[in-house]
Design a protein around this motif. Sequence first.
Motif, PDB file in Angstrom:
ATOM      1  N   ASN A 499       0.694  -1.211  -0.002  1.00  0.00           N
ATOM      2  CA  ASN A 499      -0.032   0.070   0.111  1.00  0.00           C
ATOM      3  C   ASN A 499       0.868   1.326   0.024  1.00  0.00           C
ATOM      4  O   ASN A 499       0.766   2.139  -0.803  1.00  0.00           O
ATOM      5  CB  ASN A 499      -0.943   0.150   1.211  1.00  0.00           C
ATOM      6  CG  ASN A 499      -2.052  -0.854   1.091  1.00  0.00           C
ATOM      7  OD1 ASN A 499      -2.159  -1.376   0.033  1.00  0.00           O
ATOM      8  ND2 ASN A 499      -2.761  -1.281   1.946  1.00  0.00           N
ATOM      9  N   PHE A 500       1.734   1.263   0.853  1.00  0.00           N
ATOM     10  CA  PHE A 500       2.750   2.420   1.103  1.00  0.00           C
ATOM     11  C   PHE A 500       3.373   2.656  -0.300  1.00  0.00           C
ATOM     12  O   PHE A 500       3.519   3.705  -0.977  1.00  0.00           O
ATOM     13  CB  PHE A 500       3.616   2.156   2.249  1.00  0.00           C
ATOM     14  CG  PHE A 500       4.679   3.114   2.224  1.00  0.00           C
ATOM     15  CD1 PHE A 500       4.221   4.374   2.970  1.00  0.00           C
ATOM     16  CD2 PHE A 500       6.042   3.145   1.928  1.00  0.00           C
ATOM     17  CE1 PHE A 500       5.414   5.469   3.089  1.00  0.00           C
ATOM     18  CE2 PHE A 500       6.897   3.997   1.918  1.00  0.00           C
ATOM     19  CZ  PHE A 500       6.581   5.366   2.445  1.00  0.00           C
ATOM     20  N   LEU A 501       4.065   1.733  -1.048  1.00  0.00           N
ATOM     21  CA  LEU A 501       4.771   1.792  -1.981  1.00  0.00           C
ATOM     22  C   LEU A 501       4.000   2.177  -3.333  1.00  0.00           C
ATOM     23  O   LEU A 501       4.378   3.122  -4.334  1.00  0.00           O
ATOM     24  CB  LEU A 501       5.619   0.605  -2.429  1.00  0.00           C
ATOM     25  CG  LEU A 501       6.883   0.248  -1.571  1.00  0.00           C
ATOM     26  CD1 LEU A 501       7.401  -1.227  -2.208  1.00  0.00           C
ATOM     27  CD2 LEU A 501       7.853   1.312  -1.523  1.00  0.00           C
ATOM     28  N   PRO A 507       1.591   9.262   1.764  1.00  0.00           N
ATOM     29  CA  PRO A 507       2.515   8.387   2.441  1.00  0.00           C
ATOM     30  C   PRO A 507       2.997   8.771   3.678  1.00  0.00           C
ATOM     31  O   PRO A 507       3.361   7.944   4.470  1.00  0.00           O
ATOM     32  CB  PRO A 507       3.674   8.187   1.426  1.00  0.00           C
ATOM     33  CG  PRO A 507       3.577   9.305   0.453  1.00  0.00           C
ATOM     34  CD  PRO A 507       2.249   9.550   0.477  1.00  0.00           C
ATOM     35  N   GLU A 508       3.045  10.301   3.879  1.00  0.00           N
ATOM     36  CA  GLU A 508       3.658  10.485   5.075  1.00  0.00           C
ATOM     37  C   GLU A 508       2.589  10.393   6.302  1.00  0.00           C
ATOM     38  O   GLU A 508       3.172  10.496   7.434  1.00  0.00           O
ATOM     39  CB  GLU A 508       4.079  12.119   4.984  1.00  0.00           C
ATOM     40  CG  GLU A 508       2.799  13.134   4.783  1.00  0.00           C
ATOM     41  CD  GLU A 508       2.501  13.080   3.528  1.00  0.00           C
ATOM     42  OE1 GLU A 508       2.672  12.335   2.650  1.00  0.00           O
ATOM     43  OE2 GLU A 508       1.235  13.783   3.292  1.00  0.00           O
ATOM     44  N   LEU A 509       1.459   9.860   6.129  1.00  0.00           N
ATOM     45  CA  LEU A 509       0.416   9.602   7.116  1.00  0.00           C
ATOM     46  C   LEU A 509       0.731   8.011   7.356  1.00  0.00           C
ATOM     47  O   LEU A 509      -0.371   7.605   8.347  1.00  0.00           O
ATOM     48  CB  LEU A 509      -0.863  10.155   6.773  1.00  0.00           C
ATOM     49  CG  LEU A 509      -1.139  11.878   6.361  1.00  0.00           C
ATOM     50  CD1 LEU A 509      -2.608  11.886   5.909  1.00  0.00           C
ATOM     51  CD2 LEU A 509      -0.647  12.282   7.732  1.00  0.00           C
ATOM     52  N   SER A 510       1.303   7.394   6.741  1.00  0.00           N
ATOM     53  CA  SER A 510       1.132   5.791   6.590  1.00  0.00           C
ATOM     54  C   SER A 510       1.467   5.107   7.816  1.00  0.00           C
ATOM     55  O   SER A 510       2.370   5.745   8.782  1.00  0.00           O
ATOM     56  CB  SER A 510       2.144   5.175   5.404  1.00  0.00           C
ATOM     57  OG  SER A 510       1.904   3.821   5.519  1.00  0.00           O
ATOM     58  N   VAL A 511       0.902   4.214   8.096  1.00  0.00           N
ATOM     59  CA  VAL A 511       1.181   3.590   9.479  1.00  0.00           C
ATOM     60  C   VAL A 511       2.343   2.771   9.399  1.00  0.00           C
ATOM     61  O   VAL A 511       3.000   2.353  10.330  1.00  0.00           O
ATOM     62  CB  VAL A 511      -0.168   2.454   9.598  1.00  0.00           C
ATOM     63  CG1 VAL A 511       0.037   1.569   8.522  1.00  0.00           C
ATOM     64  CG2 VAL A 511      -0.240   1.759  10.954  1.00  0.00           C
TER      65      VAL A 511
END
Length: 1960
Positions: A499-501, A507-511
């Motif tokens: 998901n992140f990639l 992305p800066e909010l990603s878990v």
Amino acid sequence: MSWFSSTTEPPPHFQTPLPPASTDIPHFDDQLYAYLHNSPYTHHYDLPLSGDLVADVIWKLNSRLCAGAPSPDFVFGSPTIPSVLTREGEQVPLPEDDDQADNMDLDARVTLGPEYQESQRGRTCGRVFRKGEAVYRCRQCAVDETCVLCSTCFHAANHEGHETFFTLASGSAGCCDCNDPEAWKTDLMCKYHSHAYVPPGSPSMPQTETPLPPSLVESIRATVSTALDFIIDTLTDSPSKLSLPVSAAHAALSGADLPEACEMRATPASAAPRYYLALVLWNDEAHSFSEVIGQVQDALNVVSDDARMVAETVDFHGRQVLKVSPDVVELLRIARIISHIGLTVSMRSARETFREEVAGILIDWLRDVTKLLVGSQVIDGVRYESVDGVVRQMICDELFSPPRKFKRVLSQRLVDNPDAELSSTIRQADIAQLPVDESAERETKLRVDHMILSDIKMWKQARNALRGLFVKTMIVGGEESKKRMALRFGHSYLQIITNFLLHDREPELSVVSFSVQLFTVPSIGNYLATKTNLLLTMFSVMKAFYLSEVLPERFPLKNFSLATRNAQEWVCDRYPKLTCDSEAAKSKRYWQLFQEFRYLLMAHRHVGETESAFAESKGTLDAFLDLLRVWQSMHPQTRYTRQHIEYEQENWIQAFNLSLQLGKLLAMVAECIQSKPEPGNPCQEAIKTISVLDAWSAAEEKEEVTKVLRQQGHAAGVGVNMNQRVPSEDGFHTVEFIEGKPVRVPFFNVASQAVSFHHPLQWFLAYQIGSMLDAPWNFPNGRTILEHIFAGSSQQGADTKLVCRMMEGPLQTTVLLSQIRAGAWVRNGLTPRAQVTHYRSTIREHYDQDLFLLQAYLCLVGPDLWLNALLDRYDLAQWFKGDPRACALISGLEDAQIGFLAEDFLELLITLFGERSRINGLSPSLELRREIVHYLAVGGPYGITYSDLSSRLLERLVSSAQDVDQILEIVADFKYPEGTHDSGVYLLKSECWTEVDPWFWHYDKNQREQVEVHLKEKYKNHPGNWWVPKPPPIHNTATGFARLDLMVQSEVFIHIAFFAIWNTFFGLVQSTFVINEAVHILALALATEKQVDESNSGVYAFSLLVDQVAIAVPGSTKRLTLLQLLLEVLDPEHDDDDLKEPLRRIEWIVEQLGERGGATAAATLRTWKAGGGAKAEKSVAKAEVNVQKRLDAKAAAAARKAAIMAEFAQAQKKFSEENPFEVSDTEDGAPSHGNGASGQGEGWDIDDEDGDAAMEVIDTSGGVAERTQLWDFPSDTCIFCQEETADGTETYGILGFAQPSTVLRSAEVGHELVPSYLRADEEVGLYMSSCGHLMHLTCFHSYYASIRTRHETQDDRSQPENIDRNEFLCPLCKTLGNCFIPVLWTAKEERVVPIREPATVEEWWTAGLGDFATALIHGELGEEEEGEIHEKFSSVVTPHRRRDPPGGPPAAQDPSILYRRLTRTLIAALGPKPHDLHIEGMIEMRHAISYTVRCLEVIARDRSVEGSEAPITDHIPANSLTLLRVLSEGLLTCAAADLRNNSESETRLEERGQELVWSIFAGVMEGEVETVPLMPFLMMDGIDGLGEVLYGVEIMKGGAASFWEWTSVFYLREIVAALVNVVEAVGFRGMEIDAERGKGQVDEEWSAFFCDLGTLLNLEPGVIESVLARTGVAHLKWIVDTCVLGFMRQCVLLGWARAGLVFDDAGLPPGTLEAERLRRQLRLPTVDEICNSRTLRSESFLRRLIEGWCLQLHDLDPAYWACKGHPSLPRLAPDGSVTASPADSATAAAADRYVVPNSPLYVATCTVRVPRLIALPHRLEKLFEDSIRKVCKRCRTIPTDPALCLICGTFVCSQSYCCQEEDKGECHIHAGTCGGEVGIYFIVKKCVIYLMHNENGCFIHPPYLDAHGEVDVGLRRGRPQFLNHKRYDELNRTWLTHGIPSFVARKIESTYDVGGWMTL
Ligand SMILES: [Zn+2]
Ligand SMILES: [Zn+2]
Ligand SMILES: [Zn+2]
Ligand SMILES: [Zn+2]
Ligand SMILES: [Zn+2]
Ligand SMILES: [Zn+2]
Ligand SMILES: [Zn+2]
Ligand SMILES: [Zn+2]
């Protein structure tokens, strides 16, 4: 029941309790669930959610939570159930009372976060740092540098005397380690977290805790788990990709959003069913607020305020519902408009959107509910468990349980039975009825898994809340829950990272950022690395991610799970090479993976004694090597030979970035493997690497050879000679450097085949070998480590072919580097050079690995083969056979390029042979010391800065800055910066120079040359062989590297050395580099050789060879040995300067050889010496050749030197660009007027008594006579046309600048002094300045026209001057200006006035002033004929001209036209406001003169030395004085012209004069006069008023200067005003005063005067006495004296400018104080003569005069003066004794008496002290701490980017949307009410000073330096920083002298500025 049919609102559900749960499902609250589920219906899809609904939901949750408690009190500590949450970062309300200081201190107001609550005691703080938050470290307390503290914890513990650092958190990763036992050396005793900390005075609590009642535990559990279930139920259905239906038909058909039946009901039944949809706008970082606002306005057709609300919510919340409607077509229309500019909009069922938003509230609630709860409490002597602790634990436990699904039950029910009431009971049976959902059964996911995976579906605020929730429960919850979290995280890792990639919009909010919390904990990281497949998962993700570029079918990004599966299953020997061109490679998100990998390895390394993560059984190493294969030889490049590259690509950057990331990994992996060896086969990991590499190389070579053979077919056709270059099948070919000794080496040609810089497999191998060298292994057959690992299982030892093939990578790279530097790759554009730079700097460690492998190469295959292979790869065999030309022919390169290559080749040999640090396993600290010493040596006597030094050090070596500092202390001296622009530098200590080797392997050529120069200088007085190298011997023979020494014992080597020398001396190669290198390598050889055989009478192998190998000399049949060649070279005719030093060294070498070589060598030398040491028989031709050659060599050296100098100049330019303030001239303190090149000072010379200044005696009565002298106005060449201005034919003037100034006002705000005031009436003053440069008027016009043209042609650049404001830059000195001030006169007559006895005001009054005033006021002055005043007056101002031009002086024309531009500029500079248009601009000019006088005097106070007897004029810049005179004369000339041209002027002038004189003399005038009173005389600034009189009223007098009379009146005014001001400041406003100064003096006379003044002001009884008691007589006197002194100094300036008075001090005793001197010179009475009991008690003249002034004041606002005194004043008994101290007078009674003055008056006095910028704290972090606690008054939040106004100390929001007004940032807005057009801000988080002037601005360095004497712009280094007073003073001076506008303009002019400053 129907929800849409009724027109009346349904009754509000708010705050009606839910019925209790009626379910048989455990821990479930079905009523709560149903309430949440049905909320969209009960609230009509009213989106965005209303505040009421939010409150209702929270109230419901809270009430269910406490349902099992005896009372809400038990849970919430209050009987009411809360319905709001205190969210983090929410706005803080300002108190009503806005009169508070500008910024409030938030300390007491902000409730501390949950991290600091009592229930957290004993746990880790865990505060997650927000971006920009302060992060602290402490060297003494921390275990290592990664241990950090939040600001609260840092200040809650004692770090006094510790070395602490502070930085700003860069992102959302990282949290506070407070109280983590793994992080700190001792218990920090944190007030909040440490168990051992006992708050002082805390009551003792019962020790044992009683559990909470079970019913409460159950209600908590049911509420928490129901909330979690609802969240998961809702989010599971949410889409993870945002989409917009393409058509209306498509809209309703998304699976999850199928309508629930009740939604489709139509009303009336005949109508089409309606299904509500919500259109949502999402946040992104790409669009600005104004773009969003504009688009929303267009789409929704709303007003801009509404659109702004939407934009703000989107930014804050992350998304916003734009519209809810059943009309799909309309929604799509809106969506199209919004998405037109790329904004993201999505459409979904309104019902589901509503539920999502409700779920968001639940997450907030879960995160923050603990803040509402009571902690541990004692009730009836029972101590209960803390409620917040139980709730937190419960949330944690429930997160780790599987979810339950209820949504479908309720949804289904609505479908089945649409007409039923919303039934809410859910029972087990309901669930059992549902069809089984197969996908749900597949694997058991826990709630936390669902939450983690839902992260990507959510919006900003919810995602932040989710992360907060995780931290506050699982991270803070202790080791166990952290570990569980880590496992769940690892479990879902593939999906998280995918998901992140690939999918995350933000992305800066990603878990994902959680990994830092989890992976860095040693025990957890180690567990994940060794016990799970996490590493393998990471590898396969990376592999799939990168290979998707070259093998997209097998690794599709669109189906990434397939791709990762393939990555695990499909393995090759060699993959297609990456071009690094794909989107994937460009994305920086992959760094996250590298970082996580590093975290795991670090954790793994930390934990000793565990199994290796790379153990054979795990397959991790295989996977890792496989991954390295993916990157092997990526981004290959081929040299362009014929045409130039067309388009240069940037993808090399991606490749280098990747290698940079890799570099950090490779060493760590190698180290991990080495530190956790597996039993059994030693070195098996390295052997594995070799076999992978071998397979790769074999496959690679095969392909390359095929390619070459195919190409050679083509090449033959175009005439390239490839005859000698044919690879055989195995990829090798034969070379024969020494006849009869052919060897086979790999075939490759760097100049024509594809090469790459990147070979991670080899680098990894090098790290592995390096890490094994000190292992105590014994291998069979006595093999060395090298032999063992390269031989593998083979009994034969290392396979030469295998080694050669494998080493091609590093070898090719070194050749590539050399070729690029030699210029052979120019057709490939500029990027090859950039790559070289980065290869040798950014990823230098890889280059080190290359060199290390080449050393291993030599040791494995022996020197002969090795040297041959190198020569072949460099294509230099012919060169070292003495035929450079042939070499060029074969390779197709130019001669010069070949020369460069040869230089590089020799240098490479030197490095490979001499560099032994890796081989000898030098410890990192010794290696570090070596690096430091060598870089310091480059700086030589100039030293280098700390940051420069640290940027050069290898990251691998610098484990902590502490080591660097310790080493520096030993080897370097520190020099603190002395000036304001330099930095602190470190110098190598004298005794350490012996360690310096100019051939240090990390030097480049320039550095080497510099070090040589420094060394020569160092050893100037100690000639000797300091240059002789001392390479360390190789001790450890078991490694196999000892064979390195054999290099020089090779015949090939002798050849190389021979021709290096021969080519230079006889082969026309013009390089002193080559000869130096050759000499050095011979010296090295001598230094390393050992005796071959002890018995053999001391014969050395190398020395023997030198004398034995006879080499054929080209073009001759002769054969020479190297020794013979050396002797030949030592010919006296070689007297070339460049060769002297090498020859001297050769001489030494020859001597050494003589001693060591065999018998023949000795004999050769003997013969040579017998021949006189030199041969005379040289052919003439040879001599000529040599001369020519030497000339060429000299030219080459000069060219090289020039190149170096150019580079140096470039660096210097860069340096000066980076260092501001270079323009200010600190000498005279007038930076903006600097440049005394011409014009200035010439005219100002009062001592010039000879010359044409005829002395004329006027008055002899007073002893010393008054005399006159002439003062010359400035004249010089025009700076534009260079013609003289003095010939008088053309009007000329000086360039000036009028700027609004608040300097005098601003300084007084907030300073603790009396009187301190902000004058209510005071407006901005105009300050005039000039650079003193002259221009003709016509020249000025043409210059200005050229400026206009420039502005028109360059509209993309921000211009240094603003033509709307008439601005320009002086063409000569670039000072900013906006006016042209005509100079119409040649000289002015000055009067040198001697000292006379003072006269009183009364005396002046009776002597004529009274008559004049009376006449003026009564209108009797104008008895003369119309125009008579003008007649009288104009005679006074007639310009003195020496040479009038033909046709009369230009002034005969109307001079006021010349002044029109000036006066208009002045009016414009004061801004748009109504002004007196009587005489255009003249009033402004008058005020400008007085304001400038005041400023100049105040500024000069700083400069005048106490007790100096020099007149004030000596302390003022000559330019400023000249300007004052020019302006003064100009004003009078204009006035004269105006009187002549305009008959009304006289009347107006008279009216104004009447008003002024009336307000002065009202008390003493006889009879009634009708005039409109001006402002009260006492409220008028003294000098300003005096100016009005001298330039206005005086004209009425006909120009006869009555300077003394008026001055005495204003002197009196100043005294009275100062005292009245004290009454106001102390009496009415309760101003604190300096109590010490007021003590102890009694002066009845003064007291009487002061008290009488109170009577005249009609004060309430007792007030004036209280003021006196508070202030004290001595303090009163001090105030009056200070005001009067400043006033008198200003009078002198005004008198000089206006009346040409020069004050003589003859007759004064030396040492007279300045105040006394001035008083005598101005002929004034003493203060004591005025302030006494007599003055105001009789009906004296003075009493009447002063009473008049006081009455004006009183009558202006009688209520104000009726004030009963400030409550803090001491109360006096009737006898005058103090009855109550201020402390106990703060009673209601005292407060009653105080009436707050409604509109304070401030009586004007002379400025008491010199304005200064605010005081800054000594330590920078103090400033930072302040900044994060101060609330901006404008937006009432803590600024995210605070800027501190250095003028007034206010914090504002810089470049922040919250405080912007029409794109104008708050810095610029604030300036309007503070510095006027200028602003000076410290932008705290950027650590930079922002200077602004109108729309322009610039950044300059802050006045803070770290301990290394360097600034730290941007706080990158985080070292403690301290205020540097010198620098701050300079900034202060620039401001005070009004130099900022010019400074900014110059800065803008010198750069290509694109503007945008306004947004700051
Ligand atoms: Zn903390
Ligand atoms: Zn703490
Ligand atoms: Zn400490
Ligand atoms: Zn000119
Ligand atoms: Zn100038
Ligand atoms: Zn300010
Ligand atoms: Zn603000
Ligand atoms: Zn703000």
